[in-house]
Design a protein around this motif. Structure first.
Motif, short mmCIF file in Angstrom:
data_model
loop_
_atom_site.label_atom_id
_atom_site.label_comp_id
_atom_site.label_asym_id
_atom_site.label_seq_id
_atom_site.Cartn_x
_atom_site.Cartn_y
_atom_site.Cartn_z
N PHE A 1 0.81 -1.22 0.00
CA PHE A 1 0.00 0.00 0.00
C PHE A 1 0.84 1.27 0.00
O PHE A 1 0.53 2.24 -0.70
CB PHE A 1 -0.95 0.01 1.21
N ALA A 2 1.90 1.29 0.78
CA ALA A 2 2.67 2.54 0.95
C ALA A 2 3.52 2.90 -0.26
O ALA A 2 4.02 4.03 -0.35
CB ALA A 2 3.57 2.42 2.19
N LYS A 3 3.70 1.98 -1.20
CA LYS A 3 4.61 2.21 -2.32
C LYS A 3 4.26 3.46 -3.12
O LYS A 3 5.14 4.25 -3.47
CB LYS A 3 4.60 1.00 -3.26
N SER A 4 3.00 3.66 -3.42
CA SER A 4 2.61 4.76 -4.28
C SER A 4 2.95 6.12 -3.67
O SER A 4 3.63 6.94 -4.28
CB SER A 4 1.10 4.69 -4.59
N ALA A 5 2.48 6.35 -2.46
CA ALA A 5 2.72 7.65 -1.82
C ALA A 5 4.20 7.89 -1.57
O ALA A 5 4.71 8.99 -1.81
CB ALA A 5 1.94 7.73 -0.50
N LEU A 6 4.92 6.85 -1.11
CA LEU A 6 6.34 7.02 -0.82
C LEU A 6 7.16 7.30 -2.08
O LEU A 6 8.16 8.02 -2.02
CB LEU A 6 6.88 5.75 -0.14
N SER A 7 6.73 6.77 -3.21
CA SER A 7 7.47 7.00 -4.45
C SER A 7 7.21 8.39 -5.02
O SER A 7 8.04 8.94 -5.74
CB SER A 7 7.10 5.93 -5.49
N ARG A 8 6.06 8.95 -4.69
CA ARG A 8 5.70 10.26 -5.25
C ARG A 8 6.09 11.43 -4.36
O ARG A 8 6.07 12.58 -4.81
CB ARG A 8 4.20 10.29 -5.58
N TYR A 9 6.43 11.15 -3.10
CA TYR A 9 6.99 12.19 -2.25
C TYR A 9 8.06 11.54 -1.39
O TYR A 9 7.77 10.83 -0.45
CB TYR A 9 5.94 12.88 -1.38
N THR A 10 9.32 11.76 -1.76
CA THR A 10 10.44 11.04 -1.19
C THR A 10 11.13 11.81 -0.06
O THR A 10 10.85 12.99 0.18
CB THR A 10 11.47 10.74 -2.28
N ALA A 11 12.06 11.12 0.58
CA ALA A 11 12.88 11.77 1.60
C ALA A 11 13.62 12.98 1.02
O ALA A 11 13.73 14.03 1.65
CB ALA A 11 13.86 10.78 2.21
N GLN A 12 14.12 12.83 -0.22
CA GLN A 12 14.82 13.94 -0.86
C GLN A 12 13.91 15.13 -1.10
O GLN A 12 14.34 16.29 -1.02
CB GLN A 12 15.45 13.47 -2.17
N ASP A 13 12.64 14.85 -1.38
CA ASP A 13 11.68 15.95 -1.56
C ASP A 13 11.52 16.74 -0.26
O ASP A 13 11.52 17.98 -0.26
CB ASP A 13 10.31 15.41 -1.99
N PHE A 14 11.42 16.03 0.85
CA PHE A 14 11.24 16.73 2.12
C PHE A 14 12.52 17.45 2.53
O PHE A 14 12.46 18.57 3.06
CB PHE A 14 10.80 15.77 3.22
N ILE A 15 13.66 16.83 2.27
CA ILE A 15 14.93 17.49 2.55
C ILE A 15 15.03 18.81 1.78
O ILE A 15 15.51 19.82 2.30
CB ILE A 15 16.11 16.56 2.19
#
Length: 396
Positions: free
Chosen positions: A69-83
């Motif tokens: 389930f988490a794959k979609s959201a995690l792939s579209r907003y990544t750790a690098q995006d938040f950084i």
């Protein structure tokens, strides 16, 4: 009565981030929270410095009844995006260990950033206003609080789980989900210290002693520190394993994960006058070494002992079975495992399949990350997915 495109219930990490995204993409958004101030759980996280994401974020580091389930959201907003967002706000940060990122300063910087992002889009925040009722009719949601009634076409459940109730956490998200016919996977404490009883109570005497170990529960193993407490076991390795531990099952500890396979037989040859106790003291804190040696009951100089009991001691030290009688519960749990069933939600938008306009994000959902910033990254990713969907619906 006030009217919005969306009302977000909960001013925590997921709720604030979702509202900021939706507001900046054109939605009129209100965030409501019964607490007197936003982001209280953020402020205490990471020892007050907020472990805001993890460089090694990947779907296999999350627990859920639906591991995909988490794959979609995690792939579209990544750790690098938040950084990137953190950098844009001039917040200095550092990697502590294992990909865990912390603010150099204070967790307050993350809360201030989220509030600034919300204000940038013109979103509104109301704290200290208890929710009395939530109703849904004719495609609109009505939220009655202690002060007024708010209405919107869309509603986001972002009130988290019951972990750390002293901050006001509760099972409100689950009650609301059930009200709208959504199923809930049984919630349980996760990333939580485990308690020992029976004959294992003696290990409580080691309270304060820590050692690097590999802790295994089910099929999951974690190589980090374990800490003995006055109630049982804690430390990063134990907290990680606790999320995979099932009551009645053993928790396995390898006390010497770096040791060679036949280290004790090697010691017999190279140091025949040594004892098991002295050999353990060379590798472990003295108090822990003494307790383990007493429990193993292998006495005498290594050179005088047969190989069989030494092999048995090696094997037990590499796979020592503890039998926790429980955990320290939601009061000490960093997060909640279980929650609103992912079977009820779109993995792309976090919207409920049977209730158009209703979303669930963050810890309220049956997605639980490892220790070390993974749960914050789920908050950002799920909040971003819902925020974009809310704005698109508002434009339509």
């Amino acid at each position: 009565m006030s009217d919005f495109d969306a009302i977000v219930l909960g001013a925590g990490a997921a709720g604030l981030f979702c509202a900021g995204v939706a507001a900046q993409h054109g939605a009129r958004v209100l965030v409501l929270d019964h607490a007197d101030a936003p982001g209280k759980k953020i402020l205490i996280s990471g020892g007050g410095r907020c472990n805001f994401t993890n460089l090694h974020t990947a779907p296999d580091r999350y627990l859920s009844a639906n591991r995909h389930f988490a794959k979609s959201a995690l792939s579209r907003y990544t750790a690098q995006d938040f950084i990137g967002l953190v950098n844009a706000h001039g917040i200095a940060w550092h990697e502590k260990t294992l990909g865990q990122l912390f603010c150099d300063g204070s967790a307050r910087q993350i809360v201030d950033m989220l509030l600034a992002e919300l204000a940038k889009g013109g979103g509104e925040l109301v704290c200290g206003d208890a929710i009395r009722d939530v109703a849904h009719a004719d495609g609109r949601f009505a939220v009655t609080t202690s002060r007024t009634i708010y209405e919107a076409r869309q509603l986001v459940i972002a009130t988290g789980g019951p972990s750390i109730p002293k901050l006001g956490a509760s099972g409100f998200a689950y009650d609301l989900a059930r009200q709208f016919g959504l199923k809930v996977v049984h919630p349980r404490p996760a990333l939580v210290p485990l308690t020992l009883g029976g004959e294992e109570v003696l290990f409580r005497e080691l309270s304060g002693v820590s050692a690097p170990v590999v802790a295994t529960a089910g099929k999951a193993s974690f190589a980090e520190a374990a800490l003995f407490t006055h109630r049982g076991l804690s430390g990063p390795a134990i907290l990680q394993a606790s999320s995979y531990w099932t009551g009645g099952e053993p928790l396995w500890i390898d006390f010497l994960p770096q040791a060679a396979r036949d280290w004790l037989l090697d010691a017999k040859r190279t140091s025949p006058r040594a004892t098991l106790r002295s050999a353990l003291r060379d590798a472990l804190p003295q108090r822990l070494a003494d307790v383990l040696a007493d429990r193993l009951g292998v006495d005498g100089m290594l050179g005088t002992l047969p190989d069989k009991p030494l092999r048995a001691a090696q094997e037990r030290l590499g796979r020592w079975a503890f039998h926790p009688n429980g955990s320290e519960g939601f009061a000490k749990a960093e997060v909640t495992a279980g929650g609103i069933s992912t079977a009820e939600l779109s993995s792309k938008t976090m919207e409920a399949s049977n209730v158009p306009g209703l979303y669930a994000i963050g810890e309220a959902v049956d997605v639980t990350g490892w220790l070390g910033g993974y749960n914050f990254q789920w908050a950002w990713a799920s909040g971003h997915a819902a925020g974009r969907a809310i704005a698109e619906a508002a434009r339509g």
